[in-house]
Every structure is written in C-alpha cells, then in structure tokens.
Design an enzyme around this catalytic site. Structure first.
Site, PDB file in Angstrom:
ATOM      1  N   ASP A   1      -5.848  -0.140  -1.807  1.00 30.70           N
ATOM      2  CA  ASP A   1      -6.659  -0.953  -2.705  1.00 30.70           C
ATOM      3  C   ASP A   1      -7.941  -1.468  -2.065  1.00 30.70           C
ATOM      4  O   ASP A   1      -8.066  -1.542  -0.836  1.00 30.70           O
ATOM      5  CB  ASP A   1      -5.854  -2.174  -3.154  1.00 30.70           C
ATOM      6  CG  ASP A   1      -5.662  -3.171  -2.001  1.00 30.70           C
ATOM      7  OD1 ASP A   1      -5.122  -2.780  -0.960  1.00 30.70           O
ATOM      8  OD2 ASP A   1      -6.080  -4.333  -2.152  1.00 30.70           O
TER       9      ASP A   1
ATOM     10  N   ASP B   1      -5.251   1.390  10.622  1.00 25.51           N
ATOM     11  CA  ASP B   1      -6.694   1.193  10.838  1.00 25.51           C
ATOM     12  C   ASP B   1      -6.924   0.792  12.293  1.00 25.51           C
ATOM     13  O   ASP B   1      -7.129   1.625  13.159  1.00 25.51           O
ATOM     14  CB  ASP B   1      -7.184   0.135   9.846  1.00 25.51           C
ATOM     15  CG  ASP B   1      -8.668  -0.150   9.972  1.00 25.51           C
ATOM     16  OD1 ASP B   1      -9.350   0.558  10.726  1.00 25.51           O
ATOM     17  OD2 ASP B   1      -9.152  -1.096   9.323  1.00 25.51           O
TER      18      ASP B   1
ATOM     19  N   GLU C   1       4.126   3.909   6.204  1.00 22.62           N
ATOM     20  CA  GLU C   1       2.898   3.119   6.079  1.00 22.62           C
ATOM     21  C   GLU C   1       1.832   3.936   5.345  1.00 22.62           C
ATOM     22  O   GLU C   1       1.831   5.163   5.393  1.00 22.62           O
ATOM     23  CB  GLU C   1       2.424   2.721   7.495  1.00 22.62           C
ATOM     24  CG  GLU C   1       1.129   1.958   7.577  1.00 22.62           C
ATOM     25  CD  GLU C   1       1.130   0.604   6.872  1.00 22.62           C
ATOM     26  OE1 GLU C   1       1.428   0.572   5.662  1.00 22.62           O
ATOM     27  OE2 GLU C   1       0.791  -0.406   7.517  1.00 22.62           O
TER      28      GLU C   1
ATOM     29  N   GLY D   1       0.766  -1.245   0.000  1.00 21.61           N
ATOM     30  CA  GLY D   1       0.000   0.000   0.000  1.00 21.61           C
ATOM     31  C   GLY D   1       0.792   1.289   0.000  1.00 21.61           C
ATOM     32  O   GLY D   1       0.362   2.288  -0.564  1.00 21.61           O
TER      33      GLY D   1
ATOM     34  N   VAL E   1     -11.288   3.509   2.523  1.00 21.99           N
ATOM     35  CA  VAL E   1     -10.782   4.403   1.477  1.00 21.99           C
ATOM     36  C   VAL E   1      -9.865   3.663   0.509  1.00 21.99           C
ATOM     37  O   VAL E   1      -9.270   2.646   0.864  1.00 21.99           O
ATOM     38  CB  VAL E   1     -10.020   5.608   2.094  1.00 21.99           C
ATOM     39  CG1 VAL E   1     -10.949   6.500   2.898  1.00 21.99           C
ATOM     40  CG2 VAL E   1      -8.853   5.145   2.967  1.00 21.99           C
TER      41      VAL E   1
END
Ligand code: IMP
Ligand code: MG
Length: 176
Positions: A159, A103, A99, A45, A153
């Site tokens: 993704d 979350d 990062e 990510g 998001v």
C-alpha cells in the site's frame, strides 16, 4: 495510475507474479515434504501473496498471522513495533515467515530475532520482494520472488497509505 498524490506505472505484471509464486510453491513443497511447516504471515502487506502461495502448497502445513508495523507513507519510520498475534506454539516447528517486501531489512531482522527466542526447529523467509538496500547489506533469504531497486512500489497487497493493496499487478512510483 494515480494514487493519493502520486503517479504509478506498471512494474511487475500479474502473470509474472503468479508464475514466480507457482515456482516458489513447488520449491517449498520439495524442501519441506514431511516437515509440516508453519507459515507465519506478516500482516497486512503479505495477505494476498500468502493467499496465492499457500494454494500451491500441497504438503502437510499450517498457517498463522502476525502483525508488525514500521511504515507510514513512503519513508520507513525507523521504529519497529511489537510483534502481536503469535498464537501458535513454534518450539521445534519448521517456520517459514511470509513477507511482502524487505526494504531496509529492519523489520525482518527484528522478526527473526524475536522468533529465534522460541527455539524453532528451523526458520526461513519467503518474501515477494527484496529491495537493493537490504541486498547491499548482505541480507539473504531462502526464497525471494523478485529482487528490485529501492523505488517505492504498490499493489498486490502493498500500500501507499493504505491505498493500492487491491491491484492485481505491482506498480512503481513515477518520478516527477
Ligand atoms: P523495512 O523494515 O525497512 O524492511 O520495511 C519493511 C516494511 O515496510 C514492509 O513490510 C512493508 O510493509 C513496508 N514497505 C517497504 N517498502 C515498501 C514499498 O515500496 N511499498 C509499500 N510498503 C513498503
Ligand atoms: Mg509488511
């Protein structure tokens, strides 16, 4: 924007993202002048964020990439996989973890615990996004570009089942 089976709408514009990254880059250069920091990028990510951030770093520094995955679809699986690909000697180094999004905070907690075992000189985090959930439990990082709610998001490296990483802006899922 329709991705896989969901509608997403624009949330953070490319220009906002870029402005914020320039600010963070400047801050990091000030804080780490003469420290030769090692950026450890968490794939997949964070690849776009890292690529943009690193181009604002004009002090002596290095970058390496690791992989760690706990996510499938839109729900965290609750299982953090093993850290793979750490190829640099991080003992006595000034480490900055890069990062995309924090979350629940579980992945980052694991990462910090794993890296502490190698006795780095210092260990900080730069994250593009931090969700409410981890803010609520008191997780704080040295550099956070944007604090957001707990909605899902995508875009700018993030993704939805491997789709949407290529979008220049960040999108948020639309409630049906
Ligand atoms: P955590 O362990 O719950 O903090 O989850 C961290 C990882 O889940 C991040 O590195 C992302 O890869 C993924 N993730 C969490 N939230 C989102 C999201 O809203 N969109 C895409 N990926 C996410
Ligand atoms: Mg990630």
């Amino acid at each position: 924007m329709f991705v896989k089976d969901r509608n997403f709408k624009i949330f953070i514009h490319e220009s906002q993202i870029q402005n914020r990254i320039a600010e963070l880059g400047k801050q990091i250069c000030t804080d780490y002048a003469d420290k030769n920091p090692l950026f450890i990028v968490i794939l997949n990510g964070a690849f776009i964020f890292a690529a943009d951030l690193i181009r604002h770093i004009d002090i002596d520094s290095e970058i390496t990439f690791v992989k760690y995955s706990s996510y499938e679809g839109m729900e965290s699986t609750g299982v953090v996989d093993e850290l793979i690909g750490l190829d640099a000697d991080i003992r006595e180094r000034h480490i900055i973890i890069v990062e995309d999004i924090v979350d629940s905070g579980m992945t980052m907690r694991e990462m910090l615990d794993d890296l502490k075992k190698y006795s780095p000189a210092s260990l900080e985090v730069v994250t593009l996004l931090q969700k409410e959930k981890s803010i609520a439990i008191g997780q704080k990082f040295q550099y956070t570009a944007f604090q957001i709610g707990d909605e899902f998001v995508i875009g700018y490296g993030l993704d939805y089942d491997q789709k949407g990483r290529n979008f220049k802006d960040i999108y948020i899922v639309e409630n049906e």
